[in-house]
Design a protein around this motif. Structure first.
Motif, PDB file in Angstrom:
ATOM      1  N   LEU A  43      48.456-112.623 -49.672  1.00  0.00           N
ATOM      2  CA  LEU A  43      49.182-113.188 -50.810  1.00  0.00           C
ATOM      3  C   LEU A  43      50.363-112.322 -51.224  1.00  0.00           C
ATOM      4  CD1 LEU A  43      46.206-114.577 -52.925  1.00  0.00           C
ATOM      5  CD2 LEU A  43      47.582-115.744 -51.192  1.00  0.00           C
ATOM      6  N   ALA A  44      51.186-111.997 -50.221  1.00  0.00           N
ATOM      7  CA  ALA A  44      52.427-111.234 -50.420  1.00  0.00           C
ATOM      8  C   ALA A  44      52.195-109.873 -51.051  1.00  0.00           C
ATOM      9  CB  ALA A  44      53.439-112.041 -51.227  1.00  0.00           C
ATOM     10  N   GLY A  45      50.977-109.338 -50.884  1.00  0.00           N
ATOM     11  CA  GLY A  45      50.713-107.984 -51.345  1.00  0.00           C
ATOM     12  C   GLY A  45      50.659-107.818 -52.840  1.00  0.00           C
ATOM     13  N   ARG A  46      50.551-108.915 -53.560  1.00  0.00           N
ATOM     14  CA  ARG A  46      50.573-108.817 -55.024  1.00  0.00           C
ATOM     15  C   ARG A  46      49.304-108.163 -55.564  1.00  0.00           C
ATOM     16  NH1 ARG A  46      52.852-113.968 -54.275  1.00  0.00           N
ATOM     17  NH2 ARG A  46      50.833-114.936 -54.604  1.00  0.00           N
ATOM     18  N   ALA A  47      49.485-107.374 -56.614  1.00  0.00           N
ATOM     19  CA  ALA A  47      48.364-106.738 -57.303  1.00  0.00           C
ATOM     20  C   ALA A  47      48.730-106.636 -58.771  1.00  0.00           C
ATOM     21  CB  ALA A  47      48.074-105.359 -56.723  1.00  0.00           C
ATOM     22  N   GLY A  48      48.154-107.514 -59.600  1.00  0.00           N
ATOM     23  CA  GLY A  48      48.508-107.532 -61.017  1.00  0.00           C
ATOM     24  C   GLY A  48      49.964-107.874 -61.193  1.00  0.00           C
ATOM     25  N   SER A  49      50.703-107.020 -61.903  1.00  0.00           N
ATOM     26  CA  SER A  49      52.115-107.277 -62.153  1.00  0.00           C
ATOM     27  C   SER A  49      53.013-106.625 -61.104  1.00  0.00           C
ATOM     28  CB  SER A  49      52.506-106.753 -63.539  1.00  0.00           C
ATOM     29  OG  SER A  49      52.261-105.358 -63.628  1.00  0.00           O
ATOM     30  N   GLY A  50      52.414-106.046 -60.075  1.00  0.00           N
ATOM     31  CA  GLY A  50      53.205-105.391 -59.043  1.00  0.00           C
ATOM     32  C   GLY A  50      52.654-105.681 -57.662  1.00  0.00           C
ATOM     33  N   PHE A  51      52.734-104.696 -56.780  1.00  0.00           N
ATOM     34  CA  PHE A  51      52.328-104.869 -55.393  1.00  0.00           C
ATOM     35  C   PHE A  51      51.552-103.649 -54.928  1.00  0.00           C
ATOM     36  CE2 PHE A  51      56.125-107.338 -56.110  1.00  0.00           C
ATOM     37  CZ  PHE A  51      55.841-108.545 -55.496  1.00  0.00           C
ATOM     38  N   VAL A  52      50.681-103.867 -53.949  1.00  0.00           N
ATOM     39  CA  VAL A  52      49.947-102.748 -53.372  1.00  0.00           C
ATOM     40  C   VAL A  52      50.920-101.886 -52.574  1.00  0.00           C
ATOM     41  CG1 VAL A  52      47.791-104.054 -53.284  1.00  0.00           C
ATOM     42  CG2 VAL A  52      49.317-104.067 -51.296  1.00  0.00           C
ATOM     43  N   ALA A  53      50.549-100.632 -52.379  1.00  0.00           N
ATOM     44  CA  ALA A  53      51.460 -99.700 -51.716  1.00  0.00           C
ATOM     45  C   ALA A  53      51.585 -99.970 -50.226  1.00  0.00           C
ATOM     46  CB  ALA A  53      50.981 -98.263 -51.943  1.00  0.00           C
TER      47      ALA A  53
ATOM     48  N   ASP B 248      69.077 -99.245 -52.117  1.00  0.00           N
ATOM     49  CA  ASP B 248      69.282 -99.065 -53.557  1.00  0.00           C
ATOM     50  C   ASP B 248      68.235 -99.783 -54.401  1.00  0.00           C
ATOM     51  OD1 ASP B 248      70.249-101.620 -52.898  1.00  0.00           O
ATOM     52  OD2 ASP B 248      71.595-101.640 -54.621  1.00  0.00           O
ATOM     53  N   VAL B 249      67.160-100.241 -53.769  1.00  0.00           N
ATOM     54  CA  VAL B 249      66.084-100.900 -54.515  1.00  0.00           C
ATOM     55  C   VAL B 249      65.032 -99.841 -54.844  1.00  0.00           C
ATOM     56  CG1 VAL B 249      64.215-102.589 -54.390  1.00  0.00           C
ATOM     57  CG2 VAL B 249      66.491-103.156 -53.510  1.00  0.00           C
ATOM     58  N   SER B 250      64.893 -99.540 -56.126  1.00  0.00           N
ATOM     59  CA  SER B 250      63.977 -98.482 -56.556  1.00  0.00           C
ATOM     60  C   SER B 250      63.590 -98.729 -58.008  1.00  0.00           C
ATOM     61  CB  SER B 250      64.633 -97.101 -56.404  1.00  0.00           C
ATOM     62  OG  SER B 250      65.797 -97.021 -57.209  1.00  0.00           O
ATOM     63  N   GLY B 251      62.753 -97.866 -58.529  1.00  0.00           N
ATOM     64  CA  GLY B 251      62.360 -97.962 -59.928  1.00  0.00           C
ATOM     65  C   GLY B 251      61.727 -99.298 -60.265  1.00  0.00           C
ATOM     66  N   ILE B 252      62.216 -99.928 -61.330  1.00  0.00           N
ATOM     67  CA  ILE B 252      61.625-101.189 -61.790  1.00  0.00           C
ATOM     68  C   ILE B 252      61.789-102.305 -60.761  1.00  0.00           C
ATOM     69  CG2 ILE B 252      63.683-102.038 -62.983  1.00  0.00           C
ATOM     70  CD1 ILE B 252      61.796-103.053 -65.204  1.00  0.00           C
ATOM     71  N   ASP B 253      62.794-102.181 -59.881  1.00  0.00           N
ATOM     72  CA  ASP B 253      62.988-103.197 -58.839  1.00  0.00           C
ATOM     73  C   ASP B 253      61.754-103.329 -57.951  1.00  0.00           C
ATOM     74  OD1 ASP B 253      65.559-103.691 -59.698  1.00  0.00           O
ATOM     75  OD2 ASP B 253      66.483-102.330 -58.265  1.00  0.00           O
ATOM     76  N   LEU B 254      61.005-102.254 -57.799  1.00  0.00           N
ATOM     77  CA  LEU B 254      59.848-102.274 -56.900  1.00  0.00           C
ATOM     78  C   LEU B 254      58.727-103.156 -57.424  1.00  0.00           C
ATOM     79  CD1 LEU B 254      59.696 -98.506 -55.837  1.00  0.00           C
ATOM     80  CD2 LEU B 254      60.968-100.403 -54.819  1.00  0.00           C
ATOM     81  N   THR B 255      58.828-103.573 -58.677  1.00  0.00           N
ATOM     82  CA  THR B 255      57.826-104.499 -59.213  1.00  0.00           C
ATOM     83  C   THR B 255      58.167-105.946 -58.870  1.00  0.00           C
ATOM     84  OG1 THR B 255      58.947-104.718 -61.357  1.00  0.00           O
ATOM     85  CG2 THR B 255      57.356-102.937 -61.130  1.00  0.00           C
ATOM     86  N   PHE B 256      59.277-106.157 -58.124  1.00  0.00           N
ATOM     87  CA  PHE B 256      59.700-107.516 -57.791  1.00  0.00           C
ATOM     88  C   PHE B 256      59.688-107.794 -56.293  1.00  0.00           C
ATOM     89  CE2 PHE B 256      61.731-106.595 -61.890  1.00  0.00           C
ATOM     90  CZ  PHE B 256      61.272-107.682 -62.638  1.00  0.00           C
ATOM     91  N   VAL B 257      59.245-106.857 -55.483  1.00  0.00           N
ATOM     92  CA  VAL B 257      59.199-107.081 -54.037  1.00  0.00           C
ATOM     93  C   VAL B 257      58.158-106.151 -53.429  1.00  0.00           C
ATOM     94  CG1 VAL B 257      61.023-105.393 -53.508  1.00  0.00           C
ATOM     95  CG2 VAL B 257      60.610-107.305 -51.950  1.00  0.00           C
ATOM     96  N   MET B 258      57.450-106.649 -52.434  1.00  0.00           N
ATOM     97  CA  MET B 258      56.461-105.813 -51.764  1.00  0.00           C
ATOM     98  C   MET B 258      57.158-104.946 -50.708  1.00  0.00           C
ATOM     99  SD  MET B 258      54.413-108.136 -48.961  1.00  0.00           S
ATOM    100  CE  MET B 258      55.096-108.278 -47.288  1.00  0.00           C
ATOM    101  N   PRO B 259      56.514-103.849 -50.270  1.00  0.00           N
ATOM    102  CA  PRO B 259      57.023-103.155 -49.086  1.00  0.00           C
ATOM    103  C   PRO B 259      57.070-104.153 -47.929  1.00  0.00           C
ATOM    104  CG  PRO B 259      55.259-101.902 -50.140  1.00  0.00           C
ATOM    105  CD  PRO B 259      55.273-103.242 -50.790  1.00  0.00           C
ATOM    106  N   VAL B 260      58.213-104.254 -47.251  1.00  0.00           N
ATOM    107  CA  VAL B 260      58.391-105.328 -46.275  1.00  0.00           C
ATOM    108  C   VAL B 260      57.608-105.006 -45.007  1.00  0.00           C
ATOM    109  CG1 VAL B 260      60.040-106.748 -45.031  1.00  0.00           C
ATOM    110  CG2 VAL B 260      60.659-105.775 -47.248  1.00  0.00           C
ATOM    111  N   GLN B 261      56.539-105.763 -44.779  1.00  0.00           N
ATOM    112  CA  GLN B 261      55.656-105.611 -43.631  1.00  0.00           C
ATOM    113  C   GLN B 261      55.314-107.000 -43.094  1.00  0.00           C
ATOM    114  OE1 GLN B 261      52.509-103.345 -45.591  1.00  0.00           O
ATOM    115  NE2 GLN B 261      53.335-101.427 -44.790  1.00  0.00           N
TER     116      GLN B 261
END
Length: 457
Positions: A228-238, A210-223
């Motif tokens: 640096l935790a996949g951060r890119a600007g205000s979000g995460f790399v795909a 159930d994590v989708s939409g704006i929630d995806l700006t608060f966690v990286m795809p779990v790998q």
């Protein structure tokens, strides 16, 4: 508006006298000026400091301090319930750390949406299963087919360049890994390789259901590997793992190794590493996760608990492993339901009594693996997610994990009362109308400030 005014001034000055006038008026850069010569600087003040500077002494917990009465704590809870800012419903438990006695239980067995207070459970499970001194290795192995394979081992805080031994984020660096690999290849007379990526340590979906939409700006795809935790600007790399492999390939290239491509491929099971780098100890990673409420680190740590226990390293396996690890510590988790390990999912349910039980277990002298948990919590008015909160009576007295979702808030940790008694507490509130979470958080903070200031005996 300020920029438009500046442009207007430049235009007028240019019309009146061209660039030279603009230069002299200090509107455009140049050597001319109409400003008066600056005054001579005042002499630097000669400040005499006292010879013996000492840090202030902050009183710690006092084993002889009186414990608050249940009646006094109940009154504070009723004040919170009556606070107009506190919408929705809340449950609360307050316990005496010295005796383990529950001093206040206001629906403490009711499972509620925990938000990021869930990270207390994840932290405890990770510290116990992995050990606070464990480090996470990222290795490179040959596969015998003209390829070197980057194998993710759970370190998602890699630096793209050289590692920094003074940090948690970036303790291990891909540039260091590439340098070791290039040297090993040179010893073998190899000058060109393909780079493979093995990120099979984790399985299943990369986001909770159930994590989708704006929630995806608060966690990286779990790998299991990332820069640096996949951060890119205000979000995460795909694709954080692939980004890490590409950064490793670029670092190899800079070391004179020709890289013919980058692709996912499993590493041979019995291959000897060509190179390896290690993360900060798990205890420091847990501290980082709790201080800044890092959702990505929480999910990765839970999967590592699953790997340690031999369970599938997906969301179901990770959450089940966290609960099993806590159960092994004697914590009653029968009322807990988890969908993720970070608290982002709106399907999680945890009774506040369980969080308090985990905190008390962490402070038990015999549970040495967990002794770093409470010191890793944010401190009121000082650091982490509490740096700008609890700045009055709670400053320095409250250590707590914060939690905020659209429909839920939480605060869970410890407090040293004005009398000097050390208490553990958890407040979980859910069913909050959209837009009211901030007000509820302010009300909960006010309650924590009152608890810290409470004589209550």
């Amino acid at each position: 508006m300020a920029r438009r005014r500046a442009v207007g001034v430049v235009a007028v000055v240019l019309l009146l006298g061209g660039y030279g006038v603009a230069d002299a008026a200090d509107v455009l850069p140049g050597v001319l000026t109409t400003s008066p010569a600056p005054a001579a600087p005042m002499p630097y003040p000669d400040i005499q400091l006292p010879g013996d500077l000492v840090a202030p002494v902050v009183a710690g917990p006092d084993a002889d301090a009186p414990a608050p009465t249940t009646a006094a704590l109940r009154a504070l809870a009723e004040d919170l319930a009556a606070d107009h800012r506190m919408a929705g419903s809340f449950s609360m438990v307050v316990a005496d750390v010295l005796t383990g006695e529950t001093l206040l239980d206001r629906d403490g067995g009711t499972a509620r949406l925990p938000a990021s207070s869930l990270k207390v459970l994840t932290a405890a499970a990770a510290l116990d299963a992995l050990g606070p001194e464990r480090t996470l290795k990222t290795v490179v192995v040959p596969d015998g087919a003209g390829r070197v394979v980057l194998v993710g081992g759970g370190d998602v805080l890699l630096a793209e360049g050289e590692g920094d031994p003074a940090t948690v984020e970036g303790r291990a660096g891909l540039a260091d890994l590439a340098a070791q690999t290039a040297d090993a290849l040179a010893d073998q007379g190899v000058s060109a390789v393909e780079v493979g990526l093995d990120d099979t340590l984790f399985t299943g979906p990369q986001y909770a259901a159930d994590v989708s939409g704006i929630d995806l700006t608060f966690v990286m795809p779990v790998q299991p590997v990332a820069v640096l935790a996949g951060r890119a600007g205000s979000g995460f790399v795909a694709d954080p793992a692939l980004e890490a492999a590409q950064a490793f390939a670029a670092a190899l290239t800079s070391r004179g190794v020709e890289v013919t491509g980058v692709r996912r491929t499993p590493a041979p099971a019995d291959a000897e590493p060509l190179a390896s780098v290690s993360s900060a100890p798990v205890g420091e990673v847990v501290r980082q996760m709790l201080k800044v409420s890092d959702n990505s680190l929480a999910e990765v740590l839970a999967r590592l608990v699953a790997v340690e226990r031999g369970a599938p390293a997906d969301f179901a396996g990770a959450t089940a492993s966290v609960l099993a690890q806590l159960g092994g510590l004697g914590v009653d988790v029968s009322g807990v339901h988890l969908t993720d390990a970070s608290g982002l999912s709106a399907q999680n349910r945890v009774p506040p009594s369980v969080i308090v039980e985990v905190l008390l277990t962490a402070m038990d002298p015999e549970t040495t693996s967990l002794h770093g948990l409470v010191p890793a919590l944010p401190v009121g008015g000082l650091d982490g997610t509490l740096a700008g909160r609890l700045t009055d009576d709670g400053a320095g007295r409250v250590r707590a994990k914060t939690g905020t979702l659209i429909q839920a808030i939480s605060l869970s940790g410890t407090v040293v009362t004005q009398d000097g008694r050390l208490l553990a507490f958890a407040v979980l509130a859910d069913g909050i109308p959209a837009g009211a979470a901030l007000q509820g958080r302010l009300a909960t903070d006010a309650w924590a400030e009152q608890l810290a200031a409470c004589g209550c005996s």
